[in-house]
Design a protein around this motif. Structure first.
Motif, PDB file in Angstrom:
ATOM      1  N   ILE A 112       0.814  -1.216   0.000  1.00  0.00           N
ATOM      2  CA  ILE A 112       0.000   0.000   0.000  1.00  0.00           C
ATOM      3  C   ILE A 112       0.849   1.268   0.000  1.00  0.00           C
ATOM      4  O   ILE A 112       0.470   2.300  -0.544  1.00  0.00           O
ATOM      5  N   GLY A 113       2.040   1.208   0.631  1.00  0.00           N
ATOM      6  CA  GLY A 113       2.928   2.356   0.612  1.00  0.00           C
ATOM      7  C   GLY A 113       2.712   3.343   1.729  1.00  0.00           C
ATOM      8  O   GLY A 113       3.144   4.503   1.645  1.00  0.00           O
ATOM      9  N   GLU A 114       2.017   2.943   2.779  1.00  0.00           N
ATOM     10  CA  GLU A 114       1.835   3.789   3.962  1.00  0.00           C
ATOM     11  C   GLU A 114       2.154   2.988   5.214  1.00  0.00           C
ATOM     12  O   GLU A 114       2.118   1.753   5.196  1.00  0.00           O
ATOM     13  N   ASN A 115       2.449   3.709   6.283  1.00  0.00           N
ATOM     14  CA  ASN A 115       2.608   3.045   7.570  1.00  0.00           C
ATOM     15  C   ASN A 115       1.259   2.496   8.003  1.00  0.00           C
ATOM     16  O   ASN A 115       0.251   3.205   7.986  1.00  0.00           O
ATOM     17  N   ILE A 116       1.224   1.236   8.369  1.00  0.00           N
ATOM     18  CA  ILE A 116       0.002   0.568   8.831  1.00  0.00           C
ATOM     19  C   ILE A 116       0.315  -0.088  10.163  1.00  0.00           C
ATOM     20  O   ILE A 116       1.372  -0.693  10.334  1.00  0.00           O
ATOM     21  N   LYS A 117      -0.613   0.045  11.101  1.00  0.00           N
ATOM     22  CA  LYS A 117      -0.337  -0.453  12.449  1.00  0.00           C
ATOM     23  C   LYS A 117      -1.602  -1.003  13.102  1.00  0.00           C
ATOM     24  O   LYS A 117      -2.611  -0.310  13.192  1.00  0.00           O
ATOM     25  N   VAL A 118      -1.519  -2.265  13.544  1.00  0.00           N
ATOM     26  CA  VAL A 118      -2.599  -2.817  14.365  1.00  0.00           C
ATOM     27  C   VAL A 118      -2.473  -2.179  15.742  1.00  0.00           C
ATOM     28  O   VAL A 118      -1.431  -2.286  16.386  1.00  0.00           O
ATOM     29  N   ARG A 119      -3.521  -1.514  16.191  1.00  0.00           N
ATOM     30  CA  ARG A 119      -3.418  -0.726  17.425  1.00  0.00           C
ATOM     31  C   ARG A 119      -3.989  -1.419  18.664  1.00  0.00           C
ATOM     32  O   ARG A 119      -3.378  -1.412  19.727  1.00  0.00           O
ATOM     33  N   ARG A 120      -5.175  -2.012  18.536  1.00  0.00           N
ATOM     34  CA  ARG A 120      -5.830  -2.585  19.728  1.00  0.00           C
ATOM     35  C   ARG A 120      -6.948  -3.526  19.295  1.00  0.00           C
ATOM     36  O   ARG A 120      -7.384  -3.519  18.151  1.00  0.00           O
ATOM     37  N   PHE A 121      -7.408  -4.323  20.263  1.00  0.00           N
ATOM     38  CA  PHE A 121      -8.511  -5.236  19.973  1.00  0.00           C
ATOM     39  C   PHE A 121      -9.258  -5.565  21.254  1.00  0.00           C
ATOM     40  O   PHE A 121      -8.769  -5.337  22.372  1.00  0.00           O
ATOM     41  N   ALA A 122     -10.472  -6.081  21.079  1.00  0.00           N
ATOM     42  CA  ALA A 122     -11.270  -6.594  22.195  1.00  0.00           C
ATOM     43  C   ALA A 122     -11.955  -7.869  21.715  1.00  0.00           C
ATOM     44  O   ALA A 122     -12.182  -8.046  20.505  1.00  0.00           O
ATOM     45  N   ARG A 123     -12.276  -8.745  22.656  1.00  0.00           N
ATOM     46  CA  ARG A 123     -12.832 -10.060  22.280  1.00  0.00           C
ATOM     47  C   ARG A 123     -13.816 -10.537  23.338  1.00  0.00           C
ATOM     48  O   ARG A 123     -13.528 -10.483  24.537  1.00  0.00           O
ATOM     49  N   TYR A 124     -14.983 -11.013  22.899  1.00  0.00           N
ATOM     50  CA  TYR A 124     -15.971 -11.605  23.794  1.00  0.00           C
ATOM     51  C   TYR A 124     -16.247 -13.035  23.327  1.00  0.00           C
ATOM     52  O   TYR A 124     -16.795 -13.241  22.241  1.00  0.00           O
ATOM     53  N   ALA A 125     -15.853 -14.003  24.135  1.00  0.00           N
ATOM     54  CA  ALA A 125     -16.076 -15.405  23.772  1.00  0.00           C
ATOM     55  C   ALA A 125     -17.435 -15.902  24.249  1.00  0.00           C
ATOM     56  O   ALA A 125     -18.002 -16.836  23.676  1.00  0.00           O
ATOM     57  N   ASP A 126     -17.971 -15.278  25.306  1.00  0.00           N
ATOM     58  CA  ASP A 126     -19.233 -15.718  25.900  1.00  0.00           C
ATOM     59  C   ASP A 126     -20.368 -14.755  25.552  1.00  0.00           C
ATOM     60  O   ASP A 126     -20.144 -13.631  25.098  1.00  0.00           O
ATOM     61  N   GLY A 127     -21.599 -15.209  25.801  1.00  0.00           N
ATOM     62  CA  GLY A 127     -22.752 -14.361  25.559  1.00  0.00           C
ATOM     63  C   GLY A 127     -23.026 -14.180  24.068  1.00  0.00           C
ATOM     64  O   GLY A 127     -22.466 -14.872  23.218  1.00  0.00           O
ATOM     65  N   VAL A 128     -23.889 -13.233  23.774  1.00  0.00           N
ATOM     66  CA  VAL A 128     -24.248 -12.908  22.390  1.00  0.00           C
ATOM     67  C   VAL A 128     -23.689 -11.535  22.062  1.00  0.00           C
ATOM     68  O   VAL A 128     -24.015 -10.541  22.717  1.00  0.00           O
ATOM     69  N   SER A 129     -22.843 -11.480  21.062  1.00  0.00           N
ATOM     70  CA  SER A 129     -22.231 -10.205  20.678  1.00  0.00           C
ATOM     71  C   SER A 129     -22.883  -9.672  19.405  1.00  0.00           C
ATOM     72  O   SER A 129     -23.193 -10.428  18.485  1.00  0.00           O
ATOM     73  N   VAL A 130     -23.075  -8.360  19.388  1.00  0.00           N
ATOM     74  CA  VAL A 130     -23.671  -7.697  18.220  1.00  0.00           C
ATOM     75  C   VAL A 130     -22.749  -6.558  17.793  1.00  0.00           C
ATOM     76  O   VAL A 130     -22.471  -5.653  18.584  1.00  0.00           O
ATOM     77  N   PRO A 131     -22.247  -6.592  16.551  1.00  0.00           N
ATOM     78  CA  PRO A 131     -21.332  -5.560  16.086  1.00  0.00           C
ATOM     79  C   PRO A 131     -22.056  -4.424  15.373  1.00  0.00           C
ATOM     80  O   PRO A 131     -23.132  -4.613  14.790  1.00  0.00           O
ATOM     81  N   TYR A 132     -21.432  -3.259  15.399  1.00  0.00           N
ATOM     82  CA  TYR A 132     -21.936  -2.116  14.631  1.00  0.00           C
ATOM     83  C   TYR A 132     -20.747  -1.277  14.191  1.00  0.00           C
ATOM     84  O   TYR A 132     -19.893  -0.923  15.010  1.00  0.00           O
ATOM     85  N   VAL A 133     -20.672  -0.988  12.906  1.00  0.00           N
ATOM     86  CA  VAL A 133     -19.590  -0.164  12.356  1.00  0.00           C
ATOM     87  C   VAL A 133     -20.214   1.072  11.738  1.00  0.00           C
ATOM     88  O   VAL A 133     -21.091   0.978  10.865  1.00  0.00           O
ATOM     89  N   HIS A 134     -19.771   2.231  12.189  1.00  0.00           N
ATOM     90  CA  HIS A 134     -20.344   3.502  11.748  1.00  0.00           C
ATOM     91  C   HIS A 134     -19.402   4.233  10.799  1.00  0.00           C
ATOM     92  O   HIS A 134     -18.187   4.282  11.033  1.00  0.00           O
ATOM     93  N   ALA A 135     -19.981   4.788   9.739  1.00  0.00           N
ATOM     94  CA  ALA A 135     -19.252   5.640   8.790  1.00  0.00           C
ATOM     95  C   ALA A 135     -18.010   4.961   8.228  1.00  0.00           C
ATOM     96  O   ALA A 135     -16.931   5.561   8.183  1.00  0.00           O
TER      97      ALA A 135
END
Length: 303
Positions: free
Chosen positions: A133-156
């Motif tokens: 790609i030609g730019e600096n790219i960096k994985v910054r952080r993450f979160a994880r839920y193994a239990d329960g029911v997870s619902v994702p939402y991505v805005h814009a």
């Protein structure tokens, strides 16, 4: 010449190269940082090393569910344009899949995981993306839920990502409820999930501020202290409604709160839904962005 964990960390920050490769480079260069950078460049990491110092404050916050595991990741790039690049988006999704399936303990562990579907580590795959790609790219952080029911939402397109984790009973589909709650979190960014999380010292500080405000108001200052105390208690209830997710006014129906909406909506479906936790990433938050002065940059080039 020996080297320390701090040297490894420093080299990693300088180059963007993974921890294990930094250790190898320092070992090969007998602890000399500059020689270690050269060693990494000689091993084909030159392009990523050169770009690693550039500020990556754009990118994408992405939430998803993989085989029942809820995952949120933030991956940064230098420009908003690259954040829309198809290869970049696929890389972000691959990082999320890696988190879901390999359950890394922290960011360092994630970077040493095998990137999903390849023999490369996440660090190595990240370096490949920098080269492509030609730019600096960096994985910054993450979160994880193994239990329960997870619902994702991505805005814009990834400016904000929210992952809501619920406890669901009665065999109902809580996706719509979870998405509504996630949208509330994205829009209002509450300080707390529930009023039970508000500690006494926070309440005392709020009460102190409110009392001082009334003392500075001629109409309020003349009222008896007991009356002012009651007024403060009423304002504290407003504090909960403004700062605590479950007590907030539901944005899609201002006649009810989030917790009352969840209770009525789940009851209508024949079950019950309880809010457990959530995480909200706003891409680039807390990263100091470089202010570009293009006129000055062009002027410097023509001197």
């Amino acid at each position: 010449m020996a080297f320390t964990a701090a040297d490894v960390k420093n080299l990693r920050e300088m180059t963007g190269v993974g921890m294990m490769d930094c250790k190898k480079a320092l070992t090969a260069s007998e602890g000399d940082i500059e020689k270690a950078v050269e060693w990494l460049r000689e091993k084909g990491m030159a392009a990523s090393a050169k770009k690693a110092g550039r500020i990556a404050a754009e990118g994408m916050s992405y939430a998803t569910v993989v085989d029942g595991v809820g995952v949120m990741v933030e991956v940064n790039a230098e420009t908003d344009f690259v954040a829309k690049n198809e290869k970049f988006v696929e890389f972000v999704k691959g990082v999320a899949a890696t988190v879901a399936k390999q359950n890394p303990a922290d960011l360092d562990a994630l970077m040493e995981c095998k990137y999903e579907g390849t023999d490369l580590t996440v660090t190595q795959q990240q370096q490949e993306m920098v080269l492509v790609i030609g730019e600096n790219i960096k994985v910054r952080r993450f979160a994880r839920y193994a239990d329960g029911v997870s619902v994702p939402y991505v805005h814009a397109g990834g400016k904000i990502g929210v992952l809501v984790n619920l406890s669901v009973e009665g065999g109902i589909d809580a996706t719509e409820i979870g998405k509504d709650v996630a949208m509330q979190v994205a829009a209002l960014n509450p300080r707390f999930w529930d009023k039970s999380q508000v500690t006494q010292d926070i309440l005392d500080e709020e009460k102190k501020i409110m009392m001082v405000q009334m003392e500075n108001d001629p109409k309020m200052a003349s009222k008896p202290e007991q009356v002012r105390e009651k007024i403060v208690m009423g304002k504290l209830n407003k504090f909960y409604a403004e700062n605590c997710l479950l007590q907030q006014e539901f944005v899609k129906d201002n006649t009810t709160s989030v917790e009352k909406y969840m209770a009525s909506a789940s009851k209508a479906l024949g079950g019950s839904v309880t809010f457990k936790d959530a995480v909200r990433f706003e891409t680039g938050e807390g990263i100091e962005k470089k202010e570009e002065n293009f006129a000055a940059e062009i002027a410097s080039l023509v001197k």
